[in-house]
Motif scaffolding. Structure first.
Motif, short mmCIF file in Angstrom:
data_model
loop_
_atom_site.label_atom_id
_atom_site.label_comp_id
_atom_site.label_asym_id
_atom_site.label_seq_id
_atom_site.Cartn_x
_atom_site.Cartn_y
_atom_site.Cartn_z
N ALA A 88 40.36 -9.86 34.28
CA ALA A 88 41.65 -9.92 33.64
C ALA A 88 42.08 -11.30 33.09
CB ALA A 88 42.67 -9.12 34.50
N ALA A 89 42.09 -11.53 31.72
CA ALA A 89 42.37 -12.94 31.30
C ALA A 89 43.44 -13.11 30.64
CB ALA A 89 41.05 -13.55 30.63
N GLY A 90 43.35 -12.88 29.19
CA GLY A 90 44.66 -13.11 28.33
C GLY A 90 45.28 -11.85 28.09
N LEU A 91 46.62 -11.91 27.85
CA LEU A 91 47.59 -10.82 27.81
C LEU A 91 48.32 -10.80 26.55
CD1 LEU A 91 49.23 -10.91 31.71
CD2 LEU A 91 47.05 -9.49 30.72
N VAL A 92 48.71 -9.50 25.94
CA VAL A 92 49.51 -9.69 24.94
C VAL A 92 50.22 -8.45 24.86
CG1 VAL A 92 48.11 -8.64 23.15
CG2 VAL A 92 49.94 -10.16 22.52
N SER A 98 55.77 -1.44 24.55
CA SER A 98 55.11 -0.16 24.95
C SER A 98 53.76 -0.24 25.62
CB SER A 98 55.38 1.13 24.14
OG SER A 98 54.36 0.98 22.93
N ARG A 99 53.05 -1.03 25.15
CA ARG A 99 51.57 -1.39 25.54
C ARG A 99 51.36 -2.87 25.99
NH1 ARG A 99 49.58 0.80 20.27
NH2 ARG A 99 51.72 -0.02 19.65
N LEU A 100 50.63 -3.11 26.92
CA LEU A 100 50.16 -4.32 27.42
C LEU A 100 48.48 -4.22 26.89
CD1 LEU A 100 50.26 -7.01 28.58
CD2 LEU A 100 49.76 -5.65 31.23
N TYR A 101 48.09 -5.40 26.61
CA TYR A 101 46.69 -5.27 26.11
C TYR A 101 45.98 -6.58 27.00
CZ TYR A 101 47.53 -2.49 22.07
OH TYR A 101 47.74 -1.09 21.35
N VAL A 102 44.84 -6.31 27.64
CA VAL A 102 44.43 -7.02 28.64
C VAL A 102 43.07 -7.62 28.44
CG1 VAL A 102 43.82 -7.72 31.13
CG2 VAL A 102 45.81 -6.06 30.29
N ALA A 103 42.75 -8.86 28.21
CA ALA A 103 41.20 -9.27 27.61
C ALA A 103 40.55 -9.17 29.04
CB ALA A 103 41.19 -10.66 27.30
N LEU A 104 39.31 -8.27 29.00
CA LEU A 104 38.78 -8.29 30.30
C LEU A 104 37.23 -9.00 30.30
CD1 LEU A 104 38.93 -4.25 30.92
CD2 LEU A 104 40.43 -6.32 31.71
N SER A 105 37.56 -10.07 30.78
CA SER A 105 36.43 -11.24 30.52
C SER A 105 34.91 -10.87 31.20
CB SER A 105 36.92 -12.69 30.95
OG SER A 105 37.01 -12.55 32.36
N THR A 106 34.88 -10.18 32.19
CA THR A 106 33.70 -9.65 32.69
C THR A 106 33.20 -8.33 32.47
OG1 THR A 106 34.72 -9.24 34.76
CG2 THR A 106 34.19 -11.52 34.68
N ALA A 107 34.01 -7.69 31.64
CA ALA A 107 33.74 -6.25 31.30
C ALA A 107 33.44 -5.96 29.78
CB ALA A 107 34.82 -5.64 31.75
N ASP A 108 33.46 -7.26 29.17
CA ASP A 108 33.42 -7.08 27.60
C ASP A 108 34.08 -6.05 26.99
OD1 ASP A 108 31.55 -9.23 27.97
OD2 ASP A 108 29.79 -7.75 28.06
N ALA A 109 35.68 -6.20 27.15
CA ALA A 109 36.23 -5.02 26.90
C ALA A 109 37.74 -5.60 26.74
CB ALA A 109 36.30 -3.85 27.74
N ALA A 111 41.54 -4.08 27.72
CA ALA A 111 41.99 -2.65 28.21
C ALA A 111 43.42 -2.69 27.67
CB ALA A 111 42.20 -2.81 29.72
N GLU A 112 44.08 -1.34 27.33
CA GLU A 112 45.38 -1.03 26.98
C GLU A 112 46.23 -0.32 28.14
OE1 GLU A 112 46.25 1.16 23.10
OE2 GLU A 112 46.66 2.52 24.35
N ARG A 123 40.58 1.85 26.89
CA ARG A 123 39.52 0.51 26.94
C ARG A 123 38.45 0.36 25.79
NH1 ARG A 123 36.76 -1.79 32.31
NH2 ARG A 123 38.97 -1.53 33.00
N TYR A 124 38.73 -0.67 25.28
CA TYR A 124 37.83 -0.97 23.85
C TYR A 124 36.73 -1.82 24.15
CZ TYR A 124 42.21 1.39 22.30
OH TYR A 124 43.48 2.08 22.09
N PRO A 125 35.49 -1.46 24.12
CA PRO A 125 34.44 -2.53 24.32
C PRO A 125 34.41 -3.47 23.07
CG PRO A 125 33.57 -0.11 24.37
CD PRO A 125 35.03 -0.17 23.83
#
Length: 449
Positions: A88-92, A98-109, A111-112, A123-125
């Motif tokens: 879990a890295a960058g957040l916005v 209503s939604r938090l988006y998370v850059a999953l640096s080791t999962a190449d995705a 997350a919402e 989860r969006y690849p």
């Protein structure tokens, strides 16, 4: 709404009141920033980003090593932990929080997260080996800085579409690493990309209105100003400027969004490493070897507040949407865990409240007390001060009245004829407002026969 790129917070400090004697029977109360607030040690192995949800009054802190998102309330108390968020890295946050988006640096995705239930809903690849690092909203879409092949790149995810799909987008330049991204609601189609940790530092500004990246400006900062090893940057609330924190120079530089030319600086001591902009334009700056400072919109001096900090983390500042509560992350020195600090009223002006009275007065004689409530900027029309009296007959206090202050001088007066012998204490209280901190003052008079 989040204005800056990725932020985190760091400051060991609290806002407290102090009382200073200014004369017989007269005391003034002023606000001071002091170091020493213990903060809350987070159950995290690392730190990367922080965002603040003003709808649910929650703070989200990413922990890439632990693969978690720590959730706290506005007081810093941990209220939850979202697990299985690999790298879990960058957040916005979405515009409505209503939604938090998370850059999953080791999962190449990406997350919402549902911010009400604190659960992952999608989860969006982003593609094999992309390792998304940072996120920003622009042009109605979610943009991410990532790895493309052996270099950095930028991708886009249309989260509003029925079937969101992450797509790499040509940026018109070579990035050594995944660029950091920033945006501002004041210019919703503008996306700022920057390369951190290199010399000279580079920024590029893009128009995203067509869903592609149309370059507006690009610059490597080799001179005027010379900027190297950038740590953080944020777009100002009016969308006109970018504030940059970098190891060199030892000031937070300001450059124009239009052409990336120099537009001033905020004074720092050494190693600026964090910056955040509140929705009203108040700017917070931080440095590894200096204070966390806040500045009124459009000003670079003097600082509104200064907070002594220890071990402020890179990208270590974030505002609550109410513009008055600042959050900070410190830690990692001597093996300490990431620690969250809450800096209340960081965007408000200090107020000074004072009372003046005679030291003694005769029983039953008219006694006049004069007070003043002042601030660096005028207080709103109709501002009032509450006054209570404590004496032998009213040990817990009794109301004296509510008194309006003068619009020009801040002065107010009241007159009583006390009949209780001994010491009586008048306490004046100003409750504060959206732009000014509360204040209290006391004065004591001895009533004689």
């Amino acid at each position: 709404m989040r204005i800056h790129k990725r932020a985190a917070l760091a400051a060991a400090t609290a806002l407290i009141g102090s009382l200073t004697l200014i004369g017989a029977g007269s005391v003034t109360a002023t606000a001071e920033e002091t170091a020493g607030a213990a903060g809350v040690a987070l159950p995290s192995a690392s730190f990367r980003d922080i965002v603040v949800d003003g709808v649910h009054d929650r703070v989200f802190v990413s922990d890439p090593s632990g693969g978690t998102i720590v959730v706290t309330d506005y007081e810093g108390a941990v209220v939850g932990q979202i697990t299985a968020e690999e790298g879990a890295a960058g957040l916005v946050l979405s515009a409505d929080s209503s939604r938090l988006y998370v850059a999953l640096s080791t999962a190449d995705a990406i997350a919402e997260i549902d911010t009400a239930t604190l659960t992952e809903t999608n989860r969006y690849p982003t593609g094999t080996g992309t390792s998304p690092q940072t996120l920003a909203m622009a042009g109605g879409k979610l943009w991410f800085g990532c790895t493309i092949g052996s270099s950095g790149g930028i991708g886009v995810l249309d989260v509003a579409s029925p079937s969101p799909t992450a797509t790499p987008v040509p940026s018109g330049r070579y990035w050594y690493y995944a660029p950091t991204l920033a945006s501002s609601p004041a210019d919703p189609n503008a996306l700022v990309a920057g390369e951190e940790g290199v010399s000279p530092a580079t920024l590029a500004v893009y128009d995203t209105s067509t869903g592609s990246l149309q370059k507006r400006a690009e610059r490597g900062f080799s001179s005027s100003p010379s900027i190297s090893y950038m740590n953080d940057f944020a777009v100002t609330a009016d969308g006109q400027n970018i504030v940059v924190a970098a190891n060199n120079p030892y000031d937070h530089q300001i450059v124009r969004v239009s052409d990336l030319s120099s537009n001033g600086s905020y004074s720092s001591w050494q190693f600026p490493n964090a910056v955040a902009v509140a929705t009203d334009g108040t700017v917070a700056t931080g440095a590894d070897g200096d204070f966390v400072k806040t500045y009124r919109p459009g000003t670079t001096w003097p600082a509104l507040h200064e907070y002594a900090v220890n071990d402020l983390q890179r990208d270590g500042l974030a505002w609550a949407p109410d513009e008055n509560r600042l959050f900070a992350i410190t830690g990692f020195s001597y093996g300490s865990a990431p620690t969250l600090h809450v800096l209340p009223d960081a965007g408000k002006l200090d107020t000074t409240l004072s009372l003046q009275s005679p030291g003694t007065s005769r029983k039953g004689k008219a006694l006049t007390v004069t007070g003043w409530l002042t601030a660096a900027e005028p207080l709103p029309a109709g501002t009032t001060v509450e006054v209570t009296r404590t004496d032998a007959d009213h040990p817990t206090g009794t109301p004296v009245g509510t008194f309006p202050i003068s619009a020009t001088t801040g002065e107010f007066t009241f007159t009583e004829s006390p009949r209780t012998l001994g010491d009586i204490t008048y306490t004046a209280t100003y409750g504060g407002d959206g732009g000014h901190v509360p204040a209290t003052a006391e004065t004591t008079v001895t009533i004689t026969k």
